[in-house]
Design a protein around this motif. Structure first.
Motif, PDB file in Angstrom:
ATOM      1  N   ASN A 119      -7.787   7.773  -4.436  1.00 12.95           N
ATOM      2  CA  ASN A 119      -6.678   7.555  -3.957  1.00 12.95           C
ATOM      3  C   ASN A 119      -6.837   6.629  -2.692  1.00 12.95           C
ATOM      4  OD1 ASN A 119      -4.977   9.461  -5.384  1.00 12.95           O
ATOM      5  ND2 ASN A 119      -5.716  11.090  -4.321  1.00 12.95           N
ATOM      6  N   VAL A 120      -5.857   5.815  -2.351  1.00 14.48           N
ATOM      7  CA  VAL A 120      -5.663   4.597  -1.470  1.00 14.48           C
ATOM      8  C   VAL A 120      -4.224   5.002  -0.727  1.00 14.48           C
ATOM      9  CG1 VAL A 120      -5.691   2.270  -0.574  1.00 14.48           C
ATOM     10  CG2 VAL A 120      -7.090   3.067  -2.346  1.00 14.48           C
ATOM     11  N   ALA A 121      -4.207   5.687   0.252  1.00 16.10           N
ATOM     12  CA  ALA A 121      -3.117   6.316   0.639  1.00 16.10           C
ATOM     13  C   ALA A 121      -3.194   6.854   2.365  1.00 16.10           C
ATOM     14  CB  ALA A 121      -2.652   7.650   0.249  1.00 16.10           C
ATOM     15  N   ARG A 176       6.874  10.452  -0.679  1.00 12.58           N
ATOM     16  CA  ARG A 176       5.870   9.620  -1.054  1.00 12.58           C
ATOM     17  C   ARG A 176       4.955   9.335   0.032  1.00 12.58           C
ATOM     18  NH1 ARG A 176       8.290  10.521  -5.129  1.00 12.58           N
ATOM     19  NH2 ARG A 176       9.134   9.073  -6.656  1.00 12.58           N
ATOM     20  N   ASP A 177       3.668   8.562  -0.289  1.00 12.80           N
ATOM     21  CA  ASP A 177       3.060   8.025   0.740  1.00 12.80           C
ATOM     22  C   ASP A 177       3.146   6.774   0.900  1.00 12.80           C
ATOM     23  OD1 ASP A 177       0.280   7.103   1.852  1.00 12.80           O
ATOM     24  OD2 ASP A 177      -0.548   9.197   1.841  1.00 12.80           O
ATOM     25  N   PHE A 178       3.477   6.040   2.134  1.00 15.62           N
ATOM     26  CA  PHE A 178       3.569   4.545   2.162  1.00 15.62           C
ATOM     27  C   PHE A 178       2.162   4.180   3.047  1.00 15.62           C
ATOM     28  CE2 PHE A 178       7.835   6.391   1.745  1.00 15.62           C
ATOM     29  CZ  PHE A 178       8.261   5.616   0.966  1.00 15.62           C
ATOM     30  N   VAL A 179       1.504   3.240   2.321  1.00 19.98           N
ATOM     31  CA  VAL A 179       0.191   2.757   2.826  1.00 19.98           C
ATOM     32  C   VAL A 179       0.585   1.192   2.888  1.00 19.98           C
ATOM     33  CG1 VAL A 179      -0.734   2.459   0.542  1.00 19.98           C
ATOM     34  CG2 VAL A 179      -2.184   2.646   2.684  1.00 19.98           C
ATOM     35  N   HIS A 180      -0.157   0.557   4.371  1.00 16.16           N
ATOM     36  CA  HIS A 180       0.056  -0.603   4.653  1.00 16.16           C
ATOM     37  C   HIS A 180      -0.747  -1.716   3.835  1.00 16.16           C
ATOM     38  CE1 HIS A 180       0.349  -4.663   6.806  1.00 16.16           C
ATOM     39  NE2 HIS A 180       1.400  -3.885   7.330  1.00 16.16           N
ATOM     40  N   VAL A 181      -0.340  -2.820   3.320  1.00 16.97           N
ATOM     41  CA  VAL A 181      -1.410  -3.646   2.518  1.00 16.97           C
ATOM     42  C   VAL A 181      -2.275  -4.162   2.949  1.00 16.97           C
ATOM     43  CG1 VAL A 181      -0.135  -5.867   3.197  1.00 16.97           C
ATOM     44  CG2 VAL A 181      -1.075  -5.574   0.825  1.00 16.97           C
ATOM     45  N   ALA A 239     -12.037   2.696  -9.363  1.00 18.96           N
ATOM     46  CA  ALA A 239     -10.662   2.553  -9.683  1.00 18.96           C
ATOM     47  C   ALA A 239      -9.754   3.030  -8.472  1.00 18.96           C
ATOM     48  CB  ALA A 239     -10.118   3.425 -10.907  1.00 18.96           C
ATOM     49  N   LEU A 240      -8.952   1.971  -7.571  1.00 16.37           N
ATOM     50  CA  LEU A 240      -8.334   2.475  -6.788  1.00 16.37           C
ATOM     51  C   LEU A 240      -6.863   2.705  -6.949  1.00 16.37           C
ATOM     52  CD1 LEU A 240      -9.762  -0.344  -4.258  1.00 16.37           C
ATOM     53  CD2 LEU A 240     -10.654   1.987  -4.643  1.00 16.37           C
ATOM     54  N   ARG A 241      -6.431   4.106  -6.856  1.00 16.23           N
ATOM     55  CA  ARG A 241      -5.215   4.473  -6.889  1.00 16.23           C
ATOM     56  C   ARG A 241      -4.217   4.256  -5.940  1.00 16.23           C
ATOM     57  NH1 ARG A 241      -6.820   9.731 -10.587  1.00 16.23           N
ATOM     58  NH2 ARG A 241      -7.432   8.882 -12.525  1.00 16.23           N
ATOM     59  N   TYR A 242      -3.480   3.214  -5.895  1.00 15.17           N
ATOM     60  CA  TYR A 242      -2.650   2.899  -4.786  1.00 15.17           C
ATOM     61  C   TYR A 242      -1.600   3.717  -4.540  1.00 15.17           C
ATOM     62  CZ  TYR A 242      -5.067  -1.626  -4.961  1.00 15.17           C
ATOM     63  OH  TYR A 242      -6.063  -2.636  -5.063  1.00 15.17           O
ATOM     64  N   HIS A 243      -1.200   4.012  -3.722  1.00 14.91           N
ATOM     65  CA  HIS A 243       0.360   4.755  -3.489  1.00 14.91           C
ATOM     66  C   HIS A 243       1.142   3.645  -3.091  1.00 14.91           C
ATOM     67  CE1 HIS A 243      -0.843   9.238  -4.189  1.00 14.91           C
ATOM     68  NE2 HIS A 243      -1.888   8.529  -4.306  1.00 14.91           N
ATOM     69  N   ASN A 244       2.269   3.942  -2.336  1.00 10.50           N
ATOM     70  CA  ASN A 244       3.426   3.070  -2.037  1.00 10.50           C
ATOM     71  C   ASN A 244       2.799   2.150  -1.028  1.00 10.50           C
ATOM     72  OD1 ASN A 244       4.720   5.588  -3.405  1.00 10.50           O
ATOM     73  ND2 ASN A 244       6.508   4.135  -3.480  1.00 10.50           N
TER      74      ASN A 244
END
Length: 370
Positions: free
Chosen positions: A270-272, A243-248, A199-204
């Motif tokens: 966490n994917v951040a 928040r944590d902003f992570v590029h697509v 399970a990958l928990r995406y941040h923003n």
């Protein structure tokens, strides 16, 4: 794991389409199941359909050995009446996928697109009582402009800290509750069948192909749409929410690693980016990228009870066990995002459902999703 063929549910949507790109770059054959799946990409078999239809999903799973599950209704929604749509698309859709996987028995690994919303509020520390879990924020305090949670024991101010995957889940919106349920359904299925689950928990997440002008999009897309239309970004609360902003493209790379890693990683990740920024900083960075004549962000003081104050991630487990670290710096990503192409969801021929990453048209007078 030697992956030959992957099904990406929601593979024509924002994040899913980038996952498809990342798989194709690795020479992996890809099946896209989406209500807007289209012909024309070498190496991709498009199947136009609804993930809630077990027979359609079973057809899409032919010859597939791994699944990247992105089919979902996203964001905090518009109002509580959205609850049936969220449960139908997210929970029933996931159950249908699992039922089809059980029928076909070919899938060895499932990567679930989860979200940081499962944590509710992030991690906090009180100078007196150590790590604490603040209660859900009360309307009365929010109306008074008291946006930060306080210690439940002594009501002192709290220091926000990075949240790790071991934190208990504490969903504080309908969307968050459905993401927790997705994780639980997949976990139970994995235990019973022996498939590998990540399970990958995406941040923003932000970047090209993000949907424009819809309350179901992420806050970055909403601010970007406002600036493109010559309107100032409307920032909720006082703009200091972390928040944590992570590029697509980083998110897509995390999926590729999760799908192909050998030996397999296990559990939630966490994917951040690992570098938090405030909502206000993000709005200002984006306005600056639009140039000196761009309208400046407006801090409104508005709030929604479903929002949380601070939530940002520790990326260490993903780095050590999945081999993933985000590579796109915040400033570089925001400058690029100011010029990126967005997905137009107000096209009259576009799907009119938030399912599979294709959000509903915006409704006037509603707030943004942070």
């Amino acid at each position: 794991m030697s992956v030959q063929r992957v099904l990406v549910t929601g593979g024509a949507g924002f994040i899913g389409s980038h996952v498809v790109d990342a798989l194709l770059d690795r020479g992996i054959e890809t099946v896209v199941l989406d209500v807007a799946a289209e012909q024309g990409r070498p190496g991709v078999e498009p199947i136009r359909g609804d993930v809630r239809d077990v027979d359609v999903v079973e057809h899409a799973l032919r010859g597939v050995d791994a699944v990247s599950h992105h089919a979902a209704m996203v964001g905090l929604g518009v109002d509580p009446a959205d609850v049936t749509e969220y449960v139908s698309h997210n929970d029933v859709g996931t159950a249908a996928l699992l039922a089809a996987m059980y029928r076909t028995r070919s899938v060895r690994r499932l990567v679930l697109a989860s979200s940081m919303v499962v944590y509710g509020e992030g991690r906090y520390r009180c100078s007196e009582h150590g790590d604490v879990r603040p209660a859900p924020r009360e309307r009365k305090r929010l109306e008074a402009g008291a946006f930060d949670p306080v210690c439940p024991e002594c009501e002192r101010d709290l220091v926000p800290l990075a949240v790790g995957e071991e934190a208990p889940v504490d969903p504080r919106s309908v969307y968050a509750a459905t993401k927790v349920h997705q994780e639980h359904l997949c976990s139970a299925f994995a235990r019973e069948t022996g498939i590998e689950l990540i399970a990958l928990r995406y941040h923003n997440v932000y970047g090209p192909r993000m949907p424009r002008d819809t309350p179901y999009a992420g806050v970055a897309g909403i601010f970007r749409s406002a600036l493109a239309a010559g309107r100032p970004p409307s920032v909720f609360e006082d703009g200091r929410q972390l928040r944590d902003f992570v590029h697509v493209r980083d998110v897509a790379r995390a999926n590729a690693l999760a799908l192909t890693g050998d030996p397999p990683a296990s559990g939630p990740f966490n994917v951040a980016s690992g570098t938090p920024h405030t909502i206000g900083e993000m709005a200002t960075a984006m306005a600056s990228a639009f140039g000196p004549r761009a309208p400046q962000p407006v801090v409104t003081g508005r709030f929604r009870l479903g929002d949380v104050r601070h939530v940002f991630a520790s990326p260490e487990r993903a780095a050590s066990e999945l081999g993933f670290r985000a590579e796109v710096p915040f400033d570089v990503g925001m400058r690029s995002f100011a010029q990126d192409e967005l997905r137009d969801t107000n096209d009259p021929d576009a799907p009119r459902t938030p399912f599979l990453g294709h959000p509903l048209p915006a409704r006037a007078g509603r707030g943004v999703s942070l």
